[in-house]
Every structure is written in structure tokens, then in C-alpha cells.
Design an enzyme around this catalytic site. Structure first.
Site, short mmCIF file in Angstrom:
data_model
loop_
_atom_site.label_atom_id
_atom_site.label_comp_id
_atom_site.label_asym_id
_atom_site.label_seq_id
_atom_site.Cartn_x
_atom_site.Cartn_y
_atom_site.Cartn_z
N GLY A 60 28.63 36.28 37.93
CA GLY A 60 28.72 35.12 37.16
C GLY A 60 28.03 35.62 35.56
O GLY A 60 27.56 36.82 35.63
N CYS A 87 26.59 40.84 43.19
CA CYS A 87 26.11 40.32 41.55
C CYS A 87 25.30 39.73 41.31
O CYS A 87 24.34 39.93 41.58
CB CYS A 87 27.37 40.67 41.03
SG CYS A 87 27.68 41.10 39.37
N TYR A 88 25.53 38.84 40.08
CA TYR A 88 24.55 37.87 39.72
C TYR A 88 24.46 37.02 41.36
O TYR A 88 23.33 36.93 41.13
CB TYR A 88 25.30 36.88 39.31
CG TYR A 88 24.53 35.43 38.39
CD1 TYR A 88 24.08 35.76 36.86
CD2 TYR A 88 24.37 34.11 38.92
CE1 TYR A 88 22.93 34.69 36.83
CE2 TYR A 88 23.27 33.57 38.53
CZ TYR A 88 22.99 33.91 37.80
OH TYR A 88 21.67 32.21 37.76
N HIS A 173 32.15 43.98 43.53
CA HIS A 173 32.95 43.05 43.57
C HIS A 173 33.58 43.10 45.09
O HIS A 173 34.82 43.86 44.60
CB HIS A 173 33.64 42.85 42.22
CG HIS A 173 32.84 41.96 41.34
ND1 HIS A 173 32.37 40.71 41.42
CD2 HIS A 173 32.27 42.47 41.06
CE1 HIS A 173 31.59 40.54 40.51
NE2 HIS A 173 31.57 41.62 40.08
N GLU A 175 35.39 41.70 46.86
CA GLU A 175 36.65 40.48 45.82
C GLU A 175 37.71 41.37 45.64
O GLU A 175 38.95 40.65 45.85
CB GLU A 175 36.26 39.00 46.39
CG GLU A 175 36.25 39.36 44.15
CD GLU A 175 34.58 39.25 44.43
OE1 GLU A 175 33.86 40.58 45.15
OE2 GLU A 175 34.09 38.78 43.36
N SER A 227 58.50 16.65 40.54
CA SER A 227 59.28 17.68 39.84
C SER A 227 59.99 18.72 40.28
O SER A 227 60.50 19.30 39.66
CB SER A 227 57.54 18.72 39.59
OG SER A 227 57.66 19.37 40.34
N GLY A 228 59.95 19.17 41.26
CA GLY A 228 60.99 19.82 41.95
C GLY A 228 60.15 21.29 42.51
O GLY A 228 60.63 22.10 42.69
N GLY A 229 59.09 21.18 41.94
CA GLY A 229 58.18 23.28 42.14
C GLY A 229 58.17 23.21 43.26
O GLY A 229 58.30 21.82 44.57
N VAL A 230 57.09 23.97 43.82
CA VAL A 230 57.14 24.04 45.55
C VAL A 230 56.19 23.06 46.13
O VAL A 230 56.42 22.53 46.95
CB VAL A 230 56.71 25.36 45.59
CG1 VAL A 230 56.41 25.81 47.20
CG2 VAL A 230 57.63 26.19 45.12
N ASP A 231 55.46 22.81 44.97
CA ASP A 231 54.02 22.08 45.44
C ASP A 231 55.13 20.22 45.70
O ASP A 231 54.31 19.80 46.53
CB ASP A 231 53.05 21.68 44.74
CG ASP A 231 52.20 23.67 44.11
OD1 ASP A 231 53.14 24.09 44.92
OD2 ASP A 231 52.18 23.66 43.29
N SER A 232 55.39 20.31 44.94
CA SER A 232 55.83 18.64 45.30
C SER A 232 56.41 18.77 46.35
O SER A 232 56.50 17.73 46.57
CB SER A 232 56.30 17.95 43.53
OG SER A 232 57.16 18.53 43.42
N THR A 233 57.49 19.21 46.51
CA THR A 233 58.79 19.29 47.54
C THR A 233 57.93 19.48 49.00
O THR A 233 58.53 18.68 49.92
CB THR A 233 59.18 20.60 46.95
OG1 THR A 233 60.07 21.22 45.99
CG2 THR A 233 61.11 20.76 48.18
N LYS A 377 48.06 28.45 46.76
CA LYS A 377 49.65 28.39 46.42
C LYS A 377 50.50 29.25 48.09
O LYS A 377 51.84 28.52 48.51
CB LYS A 377 50.14 29.37 45.14
CG LYS A 377 51.42 29.48 45.24
CD LYS A 377 51.72 27.69 43.60
CE LYS A 377 53.33 27.38 43.17
NZ LYS A 377 53.27 26.15 42.32
#
Ligand code: XMP
Length: 605
Positions: A60, A87-88, A173, A175, A227-233, A377
Site C-alpha cells: 500500500g 511490503c506495507y 512483491h 506477485e 452486450s455481446g461480450g465474453v462475460d454476458s455470453t 476474465k
């Protein structure tokens, strides 16, 4: 999300977010190891924390002794759950357990060589390797019971541990990819210290989630905005699988800002899954009317967001949606629901449809179902594959809600360049083999957590990406008024450049749609579709030598869009793409965006 069956079924590691820009990255890494990970605020209650097998305290920007240090639940150090402070997080652990934290003699930023003990988090790793540091403060005196486990030249306690108390800290870090063996150190914590078992797989998730959806939507029908995007499909396919296709209804609003052939493709693929009730609403006319003569990016976004939700709600009512027998389905994914330190501000920049006030109210009333809201995603894509959606659909790049509308830049025709700036930029890069032209157009960028709206600069010269990256960074670092650099790719010289008054209209959207389709086609042919994370194509309201408007290619590599690098498209593919795009009627020049995020953003608006 608390108490969902996912949590009961699999081991979980909680990430407490102290404001790091890497919080999502950290949670993603834990999931990559096959263990469920959730982000929470440092003030999370002890009962919320008790469900975890391990807790990670993120990095942070604050100082643990500073006035702006985030509030946290001190019980976290007394729950007996294994802790890893990064870190923090390490500094907070050091201070809370009775050690001392002070500003370091030198601030350490970047890569450093780490010598380590080979114990616990370092088990099985080389005795020294490179790690990514980014800190001013450090633990200067260890708390009682702790020992130092690693050091760098400038940091004596680069890793600390208290085996008895199951507390571990890393000043660097693990990650980020610049740290060697980062995933192995996290793995040593998650499996070696916390004793987690692998259980987080999309196949498991699918099984559990289907049960949950059946329970939540018991006897009800679900209406989804597609919407036609990956998520809503993927969301629609999942709902169809859980509830049966006849209980699932979808509305696709064609705003007129979709990519070429997109609406038809989505409808066809969804129908293949047996979901027949996909309603298409053509609203191009309404959107164009509402956006007539609007050029300011935020205003465009707000108008689109509001009109979208109004039209969708009215249409849904017409189609019979409403009352207690219905739920609203949404393809919201995890990063959209969790504000981390790095997104707290950017959320204000990008208004999401799925958190419009009317939707928010429905969420509170329990009328919304969001079966992807725990997923990233890549996980959504994997789930899509398990649901038998074709690669072509699952692998598509993310596409913003407002669509091509935010990629067709508009202008009232009034120039906004800074006097003297052109000369200063030219002078700065003299002898570099490149020339620079200050473009009379502004684009959105991001610096720290702040949104900027500044000019772009056009470079002319050879496609030598190492050199270009250097010059691009030099320009954006040296001139506050510039946040974006593009390279001329089409063959001819730029010629006379002129800002024009131009807004959203069918002609300009059509032009961009064609250019975009060519860019996507060529990318596919060159086999770059997966390597490039997202590839916006942008139309500028600038005329090049009386030939037509400028078109910018913006391919980037990225993970979760928080940061991004411009993608160095191989010269052959790039030139081929540009040549074809130049044949589109009204195209005057083709450019490649050569700015990273930050200082630019992925989109131009
Ligand atoms: P920037 O431009 O901030 O974009 O680097 C980061 C990611 O967010 C996407 N984006 C949006 N997605 N509605 C969306 O659903 C929006 O209004 C929106 N604006 C930007 C962008 O495409 C990129 O992937």
C-alpha cells in the site's frame, strides 16, 4: 458472497487490501495455484476472516506510522490464522508485533538481488535471486520471536518470519513477474504454511454454481442484458445450463456502436445453445440523436450509459419482465465488484451499466443474479469452454460497453495546443532519427490514480521498437501536456494536419467499423489474436493532407487492464494492415499507438 457454497466447498485465502495497485494480481496468483482467493477491506470483521486458511496483507502507498495509514482490524494478528505481509503488510506486521518501522536510508525501487535462508517461503529455491522492490519504509528492528530470513544490499530485513506465530513477511512483491520464483514463494505459503488443498477449478465451480443458481432462481425466469461480450455470453450460457433454455430470456440492444457482424454472431451462437428467446432492439437512431454535437468524452459516456439503461428497461417491460417471477441476470465479473486501492478512483472514470442506480436498487431488493461475480476474465473464458462455447467467441478481446462510440473521437473544431510546445518537443528528440508533430487532439490518460486529458504527439521514422519506446517515454516524461505518442505507419508523410469539427455520425462510425474489421482480420491471420490482450482502433477528428481522417491502432498486452504495454506488431503485419486500412474510404493516415499505460490508458476516451 459471504457464506456461498463455493466458500464452504474449497479452501480460501483472503487478501486484505491496503491500497496496493497489485491487489487483484495477488488474488489471481493464489487462484492460479488452485486455491480460492477473495479480496477484503482491512477492516473486515474477525468472523469474516475466520473462514480463511491464510490471510495476506497487501502492499500500500501509506506509511504505517503516517496519519493516512488505513484503518484495520487488529484482531487479524490474534486469530491464529497464518499471515503473510507484503511490503506495507510486512511493515504493519513488524510494527504491530512490537518491532520498529522507519524510513529507509535509501528508497529501493526496482530489481534487487536477494540472499535468503532457504527456509519456509524460500524452501526449494536458489540461495539468491532477483526480486522487485518498491518501498521507502522498512522494518528496522525485528519484533520479539521474529527472525530475518533474507536481505538485499539496501534492506536488512527483506523477509521476516515467526514460525511459532505462523507469521511471515516479505518486503518485496512476489506477485509481480519481475520477481523471480514469486509464484513458488506464494505456493510455499499457501500449501506449506497454510496447508491449503487445491480445489479451485472451473469444473468444480461449474458444478457448485449450477446448484446455487437453481436455488436463487427457484421457480423464476431470468432476463439478461446481452452486450455481446465474453462475460454476458458466458453468463447466459451458464444460466441456460442451470435453469434450462426456456427459463432464460435475453435482450441485446444494438446501439449502433457494435463491431462488424458482432450482433448477428452472438445471436447465432446463443441460439445454438438452445436459447431461442434472444430479442434484438435496434436503437442506433436514438443513440445518434442523443449524441449529436457532443464531443466531451465524459459527456458521451454519461449520455450513452443513461440512454442504454432507460431503453433496456422500457423494452424489458414491454416484453413482460417484471414482478416477483423474474430476476435480472448480469455478467458482472469480480474486478467490477471489488474496489481495490488501484481502482477506487478509476471506477469513477468508467461508469458501468451494471451498477446504474436502478440496477443498484434491484440488487438491494434481491432481484439480480450475477453468477460470474467471483471470477476473473481468464476464469470466465475457461468456464465458457466448459459450457461448449466456441473458441472464437470465448477468446474475443474485451470490448467496452459504449463500444465504438468512445473510439470515434469528436471535436468542436477549436484547437487546444500549448504555445511553444511543438518546438520544445522537436528540440528534445533532435538527432534521434525521428521527427515529432504535436497533434491538435486530446486523449485520456492516467497518472498515479488520476485521470489526465492531454495532447498526443505523432512520430515519423523507422519501426525500431526499442528506440521508439525510449523516445515515447522521454516525451511523456518531459512534457506534462502530452500523455500519448503514436507512430505514423501508412507510407506517405503526414502532410498538412488539420483539426476538424466532427461528431458521432453514421459515416464516421462506419469508417471506423471497416478499419476495425480489417485490423482484427489481419491480426487473426498473423496469429497474434491471443498474444494481444485487446486491440482498439480509434478514429481521430484530424484531416491528413486533405486525404481523410487519421486512424490509430492500439494493440496492447496486459493482464487485467490495470497496466498495459503497447504491443510491438511485427513490421510486415503492421504495414500490411495499414495498407489495407488506407483503402477504406475517408482514411487519411494510419498510426500505431506506442504509449504504455500509464501514462496513457488503453482506450483514448
Ligand atoms: P482504460 O482505457 O481505462 O480501460 O485503460 C481499461 C479497460 O476497461 C475497458 N473499458 C470499459 N469497459 N465499459 C466497459 O465495460 C466502459 O465504459 C469501459 N471503458 C473502458 C477498456 O476497454 C479496457 O479493457
Amino acid at each position: 458472497m459471504q457464506g456461498s457454497s463455493i466458500e464452504k466447498a474449497v479452501d480460501k485465502v483472503i487478501v486484505l487490501d491496503f491500497g496496493s495497485q497489485y491487489t487483484h494480481l495477488l488474488a489471481r496468483r493464489i487462484r492460479e495455484l488452485g486455491v480460492f482467493s477473495e479480496i477484503m477491506l482491512p477492516t473486515a470483521s474477525s468472523s469474516e476472516l475466520r473462514g480463511a486458511k491464510g490471510i495476506i496483507l497487501s502492499g500500500g502507498p501509506a506509511s504505517v506510522y503516517g496519519r493516512d495509514a488505513p484503518e484495520f482490524n487488529p484482531e487479524v494478528f490474534r486469530l491464529g490464522i497464518p499471515l503473510l505481509g507484503l511490503c506495507y503488510g510486512q511493515q504493519l506486521m513488524g510494527q504491530e508485533m512490537g518491532g520498529r518501522v522507519e524510513p529507509g536510508k535509501v528508497k529501493e525501487y526496482g530489481v534487487a538481488r536477494l540472499e535468503n535462508s532457504g527456509r519456509k517461503l524460500f524452501e526449494g529455491l536458489p540461495k539468491n535471486f532477483l526480486v522487485w522492490m518498491s518501498h521507502g519504509d522498512r522494518v528496522s528492528v525485528l519484533p520479539k520471536g521474529f527472525s530475518g530470513e533474507a536481505s538485499t544490499q539496501d534492506c536488512e530485513f527483506a523477509a521476516i518470519s515467526d514460525d511459532k506465530g505462523k507469521m511471515y513477511g516479505l518486503q518485496f512483491h512476489p506477485e509481480v513477474t519481475h520477481t523471480e520464483h514469486g509464484l513458488e514463494m506464494l505456493s510455499n505459503f499457501v500449501f506449506g504454511v497454510c496447508g491449503c488443498s487445491k480445489g479451485w477449478t472451473m469444473r468444480n465451480y461449474l458444478g457448485i454454481k449450477i446448484g446455487e443458481i437453481k436455488k436463487q432462481a427457484d421457480g423464476k425466469k431470468v432476463f439478461l442484458l446481452l452486450s455481446g461480450g465474453v462475460d454476458s455470453t458466458v453468463c447466459l450460457a451458464l444460466l441456460g445450463k442451470a435453469l434450462g433454455p426456456e427459463r432464460v430470456f435475453a435482450l441485446h440492444v444494438d446501439t449502433g456502436f457494435m463491431r462488424k457482424g458482432e450482433s448477428a454472431l452472438v445471436k447465432k451462437e446463443i441460439e445454438k445453445l438452445g436459447i431461442k428467446k434472444v430479442h434484438l432492439l435496434n436503437a442506433e437512431k436514438e443513440f445518434l440523436e442523443a449524441l449529436d454535437c457532443i464531443s466531451e468524452p465524459e459527456e458521451k459516456r454519461n449520455i450513452i450509459g443513461k440512454l442504454f439503461i432507460d431503453l433496456a428497461m422500457a423494452e424489458m417491460e414491454k416484453l413482460g419482465f417484471g414482478g416477483d417471477g423474474w430476476l435480472l441476470g448480469q455478467g458482472t465479473i469480480y474486478p467490477d465488484t471489488i474496489e481495490t486501492g488501484a481502482t477506487r478512483n478509476s471506477n469513477r472514470i468508467k461508469t458501468h451499466h451494471n451498477r446504474a442506480p436502478i440496477v443498484q436498487k434491484m440488487i438491494e431488493e434481491g432481484k439480480v443474479i450475477e453468477p460470474l461475480n467471483q471470477l476473473y476474465k481468464d476464469e470466465v473464458r475457461e468456464l465458457g469452454r466448459l459450457l461448449a462455447l466456441p473458441e472464437k467467441l470465448v477468446n474475443r478481446h474485451p470490448f467496452p460497453g459504449p463500444g465504438l462510440a468512445i473510439r470515434v473521437l469528436c471535436s468542436n473544431g477549436r484547437e487546444t495546443t500549448v504555445p511553444g510546445l511543438q518546438e520544445a518537443i522537436s528540440k528534445k528528440i533532435i538527432g534521434s532519427g525521428y521527427s515529432a508533430i504535436l497533434l491538435p487532439v486530446k486523449a485520456v490518460g492516467v497518472q498515479g490514480d488520476n485521470r489526465t486529458y492531454r495532447n498526443a504527439v505523432l512520430l515519423q521514422g523507422p519501426v525500431d521498437y526499442a528506440k521508439i519506446e525510449e523516445i515515447s517515454t522521454l516525451i511523456t516524461n518531459s512534457f506534462n501536456a502530452v500523455n500519448r505518442v503514436v507512430l505514423l505507419v501508412s507510407k506517405e508523410k503526414a502532410g498538412q494536419i488539420k483539426l476538424e469539427e466532427a461528431y458521432l455520425d453514421k459515416g464516421r462510425i462506419g469508417k471506423l467499423r471497416e478499419a476495425d474489421a480489417i485490423a482484427m482480420d489481419e491480426t487473426e491471420k498473423a496469429g497474434l489474436m491471443e498474444e494481444i490482450w485487446q486491440f482498439p482502433v480509434v478514429l481521430l477528428p484530424i484531416d491528413f493532407g486533405g486525404k481523410g481522417e487519421g486512424i490509430v491502432l492500439r494493440p496492447v498486452s496486459s493482464r487485467e487492464a490495470m497496466t498495459a504495454k503497447f504491443y510491438p506488431v511485427p513490421e510486415n503485419a503492421l504495414r500490411g494492415m495499414a495498407e489495407k486500412i488506407m483503402k477504406v474510404k475517408g482514411a487519411g493516415a494510419v498510426m500505431l499507438d506506442v504509449t504504455h499505460k500509464p501514462p496513457a490508458t488503453i482506450e483514448w476516451e
